[in-house]
Design an enzyme around this catalytic site. Structure first.
Site, PDB file in Angstrom:
ATOM      1  N   HIS A  96      44.678 -81.342 -13.035  1.00 12.21           N
ATOM      2  CA  HIS A  96      44.003 -81.057 -14.309  1.00 12.21           C
ATOM      3  C   HIS A  96      45.007 -80.681 -15.392  1.00 12.21           C
ATOM      4  O   HIS A  96      44.824 -81.032 -16.568  1.00 12.21           O
ATOM      5  CB  HIS A  96      43.020 -79.893 -14.155  1.00 12.21           C
ATOM      6  CG  HIS A  96      41.648 -80.278 -13.697  1.00 12.21           C
ATOM      7  ND1 HIS A  96      40.828 -81.097 -14.424  1.00 12.21           N
ATOM      8  CD2 HIS A  96      40.939 -79.935 -12.586  1.00 12.21           C
ATOM      9  CE1 HIS A  96      39.665 -81.249 -13.777  1.00 12.21           C
ATOM     10  NE2 HIS A  96      39.722 -80.553 -12.654  1.00 12.21           N
ATOM     11  N   CYS A 145      34.071 -82.054  -8.955  1.00  9.41           N
ATOM     12  CA  CYS A 145      34.735 -81.338 -10.043  1.00  9.41           C
ATOM     13  C   CYS A 145      33.663 -80.774 -10.961  1.00  9.41           C
ATOM     14  O   CYS A 145      32.718 -81.486 -11.322  1.00  9.41           O
ATOM     15  CB  CYS A 145      35.638 -82.301 -10.813  1.00  9.41           C
ATOM     16  SG  CYS A 145      36.528 -81.531 -12.167  1.00  9.41           S
ATOM     17  N   LEU A 146      33.815 -79.507 -11.347  1.00  9.89           N
ATOM     18  CA  LEU A 146      32.807 -78.894 -12.225  1.00  9.89           C
ATOM     19  C   LEU A 146      32.722 -79.598 -13.576  1.00  9.89           C
ATOM     20  O   LEU A 146      31.698 -79.491 -14.252  1.00  9.89           O
ATOM     21  CB  LEU A 146      33.129 -77.403 -12.430  1.00  9.89           C
ATOM     22  CG  LEU A 146      32.984 -76.506 -11.192  1.00  9.89           C
ATOM     23  CD1 LEU A 146      33.449 -75.093 -11.511  1.00  9.89           C
ATOM     24  CD2 LEU A 146      31.553 -76.498 -10.685  1.00  9.89           C
ATOM     25  N   GLY A 152      37.766 -73.848  -7.310  1.00 13.32           N
ATOM     26  CA  GLY A 152      38.956 -73.917  -8.150  1.00 13.32           C
ATOM     27  C   GLY A 152      38.527 -74.197  -9.578  1.00 13.32           C
ATOM     28  O   GLY A 152      37.447 -74.752  -9.809  1.00 13.32           O
ATOM     29  N   HIS A 202      44.351 -80.603  -6.692  1.00 16.04           N
ATOM     30  CA  HIS A 202      43.318 -81.032  -7.650  1.00 16.04           C
ATOM     31  C   HIS A 202      43.459 -80.278  -8.969  1.00 16.04           C
ATOM     32  O   HIS A 202      43.411 -80.878 -10.052  1.00 16.04           O
ATOM     33  CB  HIS A 202      41.935 -80.787  -7.011  1.00 16.04           C
ATOM     34  CG  HIS A 202      40.754 -81.059  -7.900  1.00 16.04           C
ATOM     35  ND1 HIS A 202      39.807 -82.010  -7.592  1.00 16.04           N
ATOM     36  CD2 HIS A 202      40.349 -80.486  -9.068  1.00 16.04           C
ATOM     37  CE1 HIS A 202      38.887 -82.029  -8.554  1.00 16.04           C
ATOM     38  NE2 HIS A 202      39.180 -81.103  -9.440  1.00 16.04           N
ATOM     39  N   GLU A 203      43.660 -78.953  -8.877  1.00 14.33           N
ATOM     40  CA  GLU A 203      43.715 -78.143 -10.103  1.00 14.33           C
ATOM     41  C   GLU A 203      44.996 -78.409 -10.887  1.00 14.33           C
ATOM     42  O   GLU A 203      44.975 -78.439 -12.127  1.00 14.33           O
ATOM     43  CB  GLU A 203      43.571 -76.657  -9.775  1.00 14.33           C
ATOM     44  CG  GLU A 203      42.289 -76.262  -9.058  1.00 14.33           C
ATOM     45  CD  GLU A 203      41.015 -76.780  -9.696  1.00 14.33           C
ATOM     46  OE1 GLU A 203      40.995 -76.989 -10.923  1.00 14.33           O
ATOM     47  OE2 GLU A 203      40.027 -76.996  -8.964  1.00 14.33           O
ATOM     48  N   GLN A 263      39.493 -76.919 -18.281  1.00 12.77           N
ATOM     49  CA  GLN A 263      38.049 -77.042 -18.046  1.00 12.77           C
ATOM     50  C   GLN A 263      37.240 -76.027 -18.834  1.00 12.77           C
ATOM     51  O   GLN A 263      36.019 -76.155 -18.935  1.00 12.77           O
ATOM     52  CB  GLN A 263      37.731 -76.884 -16.551  1.00 12.77           C
ATOM     53  CG  GLN A 263      38.294 -78.013 -15.682  1.00 12.77           C
ATOM     54  CD  GLN A 263      37.907 -77.820 -14.241  1.00 12.77           C
ATOM     55  OE1 GLN A 263      38.599 -77.137 -13.501  1.00 12.77           O
ATOM     56  NE2 GLN A 263      36.782 -78.395 -13.845  1.00 12.77           N
TER      57      GLN A 263
HETATM   58 CO    CO Z   1      38.248 -80.416 -11.223  1.00 11.71          CO
END
Ligand code: CO
Length: 152
Positions: free
Chosen positions: A136, A90-91, A47, A132-133, A52
């Protein structure tokens, strides 16, 4: 297509509440959608949210069984009372993992990259990724609500 630079925590971009994309403007984000899909795959994510990659707009990319899909203005319309804990990373927070409680099942409404209104039902990992996304987009990171946060 190109792989985009990731915004890494801590950064104010990750803490802002992102703005909705006007439906008539969705078509202007074709290249961003392509680049975010490529970036997510290249970084082995499942995701990716627009903040991000430095864009505070309500757009997320989610890996599905049919490949990466773009969800504009995603909204969770219903969610199961049942919740479950699961490990997340998380990236934007490299090497950090932790356990987060999420709704097991959700119903989500959104617009796809062709500005068509869509609905989806998800459970398990897919439901977790979408939650999760969407966090963000509201400036929330998994480390804010997780337990057992640790470096890998
Ligand atoms: Co994330």
């Amino acid at each position: 297509m190109s792989i985009l630079a990731l915004v890494i925590h801590p950064n104010d971009i990750l803490r802002a509440v992102s703005g909705a994309v006007p439906i008539e403007a969705i078509k202007n984000y074709r290249q961003l959608v392509l680049d975010m899909k490529e970036t997510m795959i290249a970084r082995r994510g499942i995701g990716l949210a627009a903040p991000q990659v430095g864009q505070n707009i309500r757009l997320i990319i989610v890996q599905t069984k049919d490949g990466p899909q773009a969800l504009f203005n995603p909204e969770i319309k219903d969610s199961s009372e049942d919740q479950e804990w699961g490990e997340e990373g998380c990236l934007s927070i490299p090497g950090v993992f932790g356990d987060v409680e999420r709704h097991k099942k959700i119903q989500c409404e959104y617009f796809n990259e062709f500005a068509e209104p869509k609905k989806l039902e998800a459970e398990g990992l897919m439901a977790r990724v979408i939650q999760h996304e969407i966090d963000h987009l509201n400036g929330i990171l998994f480390i804010d609500k997780g337990k057992n946060i640790h470096q890998n």
